[in-house]
Design a protein around this motif. Structure first.
Motif, PDB file in Angstrom:
ATOM      1  N   UNK A   1     -16.645   7.322  -5.703  1.00  0.00           N
ATOM      2  CA  UNK A   1     -15.526   8.203  -5.387  1.00  0.00           C
ATOM      3  C   UNK A   1     -15.307   8.302  -3.879  1.00  0.00           C
ATOM      4  N   UNK A   2     -16.410   8.155  -3.115  1.00  0.00           N
ATOM      5  CA  UNK A   2     -16.326   8.325  -1.670  1.00  0.00           C
ATOM      6  C   UNK A   2     -16.075   6.995  -0.947  1.00  0.00           C
ATOM      7  N   UNK A   3     -15.838   5.934  -1.681  1.00  0.00           N
ATOM      8  CA  UNK A   3     -15.589   4.638  -1.059  1.00  0.00           C
ATOM      9  C   UNK A   3     -14.443   4.756  -0.062  1.00  0.00           C
TER      10      UNK A   3
ATOM     11  N   UNK B   1      -3.390  10.981   5.143  1.00  0.00           N
ATOM     12  CA  UNK B   1      -3.447  12.394   4.751  1.00  0.00           C
ATOM     13  C   UNK B   1      -3.041  12.580   3.288  1.00  0.00           C
ATOM     14  N   UNK B   2      -2.023  11.835   2.870  1.00  0.00           N
ATOM     15  CA  UNK B   2      -1.582  11.919   1.475  1.00  0.00           C
ATOM     16  C   UNK B   2      -2.645  11.330   0.556  1.00  0.00           C
ATOM     17  N   UNK B   3      -3.277  10.228   0.992  1.00  0.00           N
ATOM     18  CA  UNK B   3      -4.268   9.536   0.169  1.00  0.00           C
ATOM     19  C   UNK B   3      -5.458  10.433  -0.168  1.00  0.00           C
ATOM     20  N   UNK B   4      -5.852  11.295   0.775  1.00  0.00           N
ATOM     21  CA  UNK B   4      -6.970  12.214   0.520  1.00  0.00           C
ATOM     22  C   UNK B   4      -6.677  13.079  -0.701  1.00  0.00           C
ATOM     23  N   UNK B   5      -5.416  13.504  -0.832  1.00  0.00           N
ATOM     24  CA  UNK B   5      -5.020  14.316  -1.989  1.00  0.00           C
ATOM     25  C   UNK B   5      -5.116  13.510  -3.280  1.00  0.00           C
ATOM     26  N   UNK B   6      -4.987  12.190  -3.158  1.00  0.00           N
ATOM     27  CA  UNK B   6      -5.074  11.319  -4.334  1.00  0.00           C
ATOM     28  C   UNK B   6      -6.479  10.758  -4.538  1.00  0.00           C
TER      29      UNK B   6
ATOM     30  N   UNK C   1      -0.895   2.657  -3.056  1.00  0.00           N
ATOM     31  CA  UNK C   1       0.554   2.475  -3.186  1.00  0.00           C
ATOM     32  C   UNK C   1       1.232   3.807  -3.473  1.00  0.00           C
ATOM     33  N   UNK C   2       0.659   4.587  -4.374  1.00  0.00           N
ATOM     34  CA  UNK C   2       1.212   5.901  -4.700  1.00  0.00           C
ATOM     35  C   UNK C   2       1.286   6.779  -3.449  1.00  0.00           C
ATOM     36  N   UNK C   3       0.259   6.697  -2.623  1.00  0.00           N
ATOM     37  CA  UNK C   3       0.218   7.510  -1.402  1.00  0.00           C
ATOM     38  C   UNK C   3       1.274   7.063  -0.406  1.00  0.00           C
ATOM     39  N   UNK C   4       1.423   5.743  -0.259  1.00  0.00           N
ATOM     40  CA  UNK C   4       2.424   5.224   0.680  1.00  0.00           C
ATOM     41  C   UNK C   4       3.836   5.530   0.181  1.00  0.00           C
ATOM     42  N   UNK C   5       4.075   5.345  -1.093  1.00  0.00           N
ATOM     43  CA  UNK C   5       5.410   5.545  -1.661  1.00  0.00           C
ATOM     44  C   UNK C   5       5.654   7.014  -2.017  1.00  0.00           C
TER      45      UNK C   5
END
Length: 266
Positions: free
Chosen positions: A27-29, A49-54, A242-246
């Motif tokens: 999970x921490x990769x 920053x968005x990716x951390x939420x995901x 991809x979800x984080x970027x988009x």
């Protein structure tokens, strides 16, 4: 018997702890992502920053040229990169045999023509020194822009792979100076004009909408992309990235920060 039961409980507990440890490690990769300095790096900080939420940790690694990020990705020093358009990737894969490929579109940077000496292409003197990116796809892209502006004519079929050798008409007798794309903004003092990729233009303090004396149409085939190794395309973290970027947060940042000189491609 009691000792055996105690040993069994201890063994099961240790196994469970090891499993939890492995799960936590997974999970921490941290995903190492390569970008070029400037807009790509700025955008990726928001993506991070968005990716951390995901549930995804990103480590952003900046490069100063277009060659190294693909080499680093292929060698396993990166997990993903985000800085190039598909024609450039296709040329790199063909020339170097990389096992890497597209997973998502990101942004579009129209290439522009800049000068510190003239205000209009019509003012280019005969024999002007004109800067071009020295990599195959961006060099051809720059020549196509010059042809669109009526400054040169390329031989039929030259297309994106065009080089100065493909110029069949050059009324102003432009002298082409081919340099690494990242060097072109810093070379404007020594050139009469130059094409400059938007990411490097912005990094050098140039505003494409205000400072470019000619700008490529936003509707072009040079959409920038996210690239991973072929073996990783179906990894869960790729979909998370991809979800984080988009995301709407990233779209709003691009629109606000770059004021129309960079276009979201998602």
């Amino acid at each position: 018997m009691l000792n055996k039961r105690a040993l069994l409980r201890n063994s099961l507990a240790l196994a469970a702890a090891a499993t939890l440890g492995l799960t936590a490690q997974a999970e921490e990769k941290t995903i190492k992502i390569g970008v070029t300095a400037g807009p790509h790096a700025q955008i990726m900080e928001v993506v991070k920053k968005v990716a951390v939420k995901n549930g995804l940790n990103l480590k952003i690694i900046e490069f100063g040229d277009y060659v190294q990020p693909n080499a680093a990705l292929s060698a396993g020093d990166l997990d993903v990169n985000s800085y190039q358009h598909r024609p450039y990737l296709d040329a790199q894969v063909k020339d170097r045999g990389y096992k890497i490929g597209w997973v998502a579109d990101t942004v579009n940077f129209p290439i522009g023509i800049y000068s510190k000496k003239i205000k209009s292409l019509a003012d280019l003197p005969s024999g002007a020194k004109f800067g071009l990116p020295n990599d195959p796809t961006n060099g051809g892209r720059a020549l196509l822009l010059l042809q669109t502006q009526g400054l040169i004519k390329l031989k039929d079929g030259a297309g994106l792979k065009a080089t100065p050798l493909d110029v069949v008409s050059n009324p102003k007798k432009l002298k082409f100076v081919e340099l690494d794309a990242a060097q072109l903004p810093r070379s404007l003092d020594d050139l009469d004009a130059s094409t400059v990729n938007t990411n490097f233009a912005i990094s050098a303090g140039l505003n494409p909408k205000k400072d470019a004396i000619a700008l490529e149409s936003a509707k072009n085939p040079y959409v920038n992309i996210m690239v991973v190794r072929d073996a990783d395309k179906n990894q869960p973290w790729v979909a998370q990235l991809i979800k984080s970027y988009h995301s709407e947060e990233v779209r709003q940042f691009i629109d606000k920060e770059f004021k129309g000189s960079v276009f979201p491609a998602f």
